[in-house]
Design a protein around this motif. Sequence first.
Motif, PDB file in Angstrom:
ATOM      1  N   ALA A 196       0.833  -1.204   0.000  1.00 53.22           N
ATOM      2  CA  ALA A 196       0.000   0.000   0.000  1.00 53.22           C
ATOM      3  C   ALA A 196       0.869   1.256   0.000  1.00 53.22           C
ATOM      4  CB  ALA A 196      -0.926  -0.006   1.213  1.00 53.22           C
ATOM      5  N   MET A 197       1.951   1.221   0.790  1.00 51.81           N
ATOM      6  CA  MET A 197       2.883   2.352   0.795  1.00 51.81           C
ATOM      7  C   MET A 197       3.503   2.530  -0.594  1.00 51.81           C
ATOM      8  SD  MET A 197       3.094   3.704   3.939  1.00 51.81           S
ATOM      9  CE  MET A 197       4.737   4.290   4.338  1.00 51.81           C
ATOM     10  N   ALA A 198       3.757   1.385  -1.256  1.00 51.12           N
ATOM     11  CA  ALA A 198       4.277   1.461  -2.619  1.00 51.12           C
ATOM     12  C   ALA A 198       3.300   2.183  -3.530  1.00 51.12           C
ATOM     13  CB  ALA A 198       4.552   0.051  -3.147  1.00 51.12           C
ATOM     14  N   ALA A 199       1.997   1.901  -3.339  1.00 50.44           N
ATOM     15  CA  ALA A 199       0.975   2.583  -4.132  1.00 50.44           C
ATOM     16  C   ALA A 199       1.030   4.085  -3.898  1.00 50.44           C
ATOM     17  CB  ALA A 199      -0.404   2.038  -3.767  1.00 50.44           C
ATOM     18  N   MET A 200       1.168   4.459  -2.647  1.00 46.87           N
ATOM     19  CA  MET A 200       1.209   5.887  -2.325  1.00 46.87           C
ATOM     20  C   MET A 200       2.469   6.543  -2.870  1.00 46.87           C
ATOM     21  SD  MET A 200      -0.121   5.661   1.574  1.00 46.87           S
ATOM     22  CE  MET A 200      -0.819   4.073   1.979  1.00 46.87           C
ATOM     23  N   MET A 201       3.606   5.848  -2.747  1.00 50.74           N
ATOM     24  CA  MET A 201       4.861   6.405  -3.240  1.00 50.74           C
ATOM     25  C   MET A 201       4.836   6.535  -4.753  1.00 50.74           C
ATOM     26  SD  MET A 201       7.822   4.695  -0.843  1.00 50.74           S
ATOM     27  CE  MET A 201       7.337   3.001  -1.155  1.00 50.74           C
ATOM     28  N   SER A 202       4.287   5.517  -5.439  1.00 49.49           N
ATOM     29  CA  SER A 202       4.265   5.560  -6.902  1.00 49.49           C
ATOM     30  C   SER A 202       3.342   6.652  -7.415  1.00 49.49           C
ATOM     31  CB  SER A 202       3.859   4.200  -7.467  1.00 49.49           C
ATOM     32  OG  SER A 202       2.578   3.826  -7.010  1.00 49.49           O
ATOM     33  N   SER A 203       2.330   7.004  -6.633  1.00 51.00           N
ATOM     34  CA  SER A 203       1.480   8.137  -7.005  1.00 51.00           C
ATOM     35  C   SER A 203       2.186   9.456  -6.710  1.00 51.00           C
ATOM     36  CB  SER A 203       0.159   8.085  -6.229  1.00 51.00           C
ATOM     37  OG  SER A 203      -0.599   6.970  -6.600  1.00 51.00           O
ATOM     38  N   SER A 204       2.756   9.532  -5.503  1.00 49.85           N
ATOM     39  CA  SER A 204       3.333  10.799  -5.054  1.00 49.85           C
ATOM     40  C   SER A 204       4.544  11.212  -5.871  1.00 49.85           C
ATOM     41  CB  SER A 204       3.719  10.686  -3.569  1.00 49.85           C
ATOM     42  OG  SER A 204       2.603  10.356  -2.785  1.00 49.85           O
ATOM     43  N   ASP A 205       5.448  10.251  -6.165  1.00 51.73           N
ATOM     44  CA  ASP A 205       6.645  10.653  -6.898  1.00 51.73           C
ATOM     45  C   ASP A 205       6.288  11.150  -8.297  1.00 51.73           C
ATOM     46  OD1 ASP A 205       6.161   8.250  -8.266  1.00 51.73           O
ATOM     47  OD2 ASP A 205       7.775   7.166  -7.265  1.00 51.73           O
ATOM     48  N   SER A 206       5.310  10.492  -8.943  1.00 54.05           N
ATOM     49  CA  SER A 206       4.896  10.936 -10.275  1.00 54.05           C
ATOM     50  C   SER A 206       4.223  12.299 -10.221  1.00 54.05           C
ATOM     51  CB  SER A 206       3.938   9.915 -10.889  1.00 54.05           C
ATOM     52  OG  SER A 206       4.579   8.682 -11.102  1.00 54.05           O
TER      53      SER A 206
END
Length: 507
Positions: free
Chosen positions: A329-339
């Motif tokens: 889930a954190m990966a989902a958030m990071m992949s959204s945030s960095d983009s």
Amino acid sequence: MADTALQLGIVGAYMVVALAVGVVAYRLTERNAEDYYLASRTLGTVVLLFTTFATLLSAFTFFGGPNLAFSAGPEWILVMGLMDGIIFAVLWYVLGYKQWLVGKRHGYVTLGEMLGDRFGSTRLRVLVAGVSLVWLFPYVMLQQKGAGQAIVGLTNGQVPFWVGAGGITLFMILYVAVSGMRGVAWTDTIQGLFMLSLVWAAVAWILSSVGGAGAATSALAESNPEFLALGGGLYTQQYVVSTAVSIAFGVTMFPQINQRFFAAGSKTVLKRTFALWPILVLLLFVPAFMLGSWAAGLGVTVPEGGNVVPALLGEYTPAWFAALVIAGAMAAMMSSSDSMLLSGSSYLTRDVYRPLKRAFGAGDADDRQETFVARAGVVAFATLSFIASLYSPGTLVQIGDTAFSGFAQLTLPVALALYWHGTTRNGMYAGIVGSQVFYVLHVFPVVETLADLAGLTVSLPTAYLGWTPGIVGILLGLVLTVAVSLATSAAPEENRAAYQVDGVDAD
């Protein structure tokens, strides 16, 4: 305490791996804007599919959606999993393909550049970038809020909210400064596969613990029989259609998604990707939202302000597995945030800083100046959204829906600009500004506050015959753009020829 250390260690290890991928990508990234922001327009089918997938699958997906399914039933799958997936896939090809053609010919990096050149207007370019950055803010904040809640749920409150939100903020700042689009796309591909595998593993583990899907569904039918019936309650027809359209239209105008239209390696890549998109979406949304629904029947207790997925995992899976899923889930958030931050920095530097510097007679910005502005903007944007996440009272679904509908107001004016040569600059101004003002007045209590100061009681409706203000605003933008374009003439500097792309090599 030992479980908490193990859980945080797993999440931390995952973030280190993601950062390592970013460092490798940095070493391969050329020092120019097209490569940094678009990976030199070379993304293939798998990477484009999964970077789009991972970029969109945020805290809204992993926590907001299952929370809604927990409280109102699994019918939400029809909105996000089916209708939204199909609508976005169509928009991906109709708008994304045309943007790719135009961008390939003229070297555009942002939507603002494309529209500014089409209508010969720096002000329109700044307006589009400004609107996009405004609505990007709550969606970045949503990721930070989701990260804070995830860490609180994972550790049963031993680690406070601000640590999780602050941790992902620091990671975002560091990662975006290093990696660029190539690193983001590579990491997104890993994260997308990681998320998809873990959510299905979580379903298998929990269902095996409760006696299978039949037993879990029977428990849901006994405790919440209304969850297994279509319609009624929150899920009215207008609500379902309004939400699906707002999300799909909004996603199409997200800066991080819109730029991926420019980054595809070929027309074939775009066709394959949009065809596979609905399947991939269903593969994630069905299990994620069913977990939220089954949790209601299983009597899972969710702490106030918490999320159902960590609570469900904590009850039916060991600590190490729960930590893996939360890492996903954190990966989902990071992949959204960095983009988001990467795209936001391109909008800031290319569509706001560069034209305004030129307009005020300061000349063109050099690469060093733009790099400084981009990185300073990332730090400021991420820091302010982190502070806002500490005080935001809304739920993840409310925050996400607000941002989706804000972006959605841009979709039809942009579509007209791409396909109708009769669209004029004034028509674009009218459509964009009119729909945004209408929507903002319904989202924020501006009218009520002003009326209150004048001693009056005035309130705007929350729905129009069941349709949300976001949908009404979209239609208003269409009407205004068409009506004003028909009533005005194109300015001499408008570049309609930029959209005649039949001669572009599309393969």
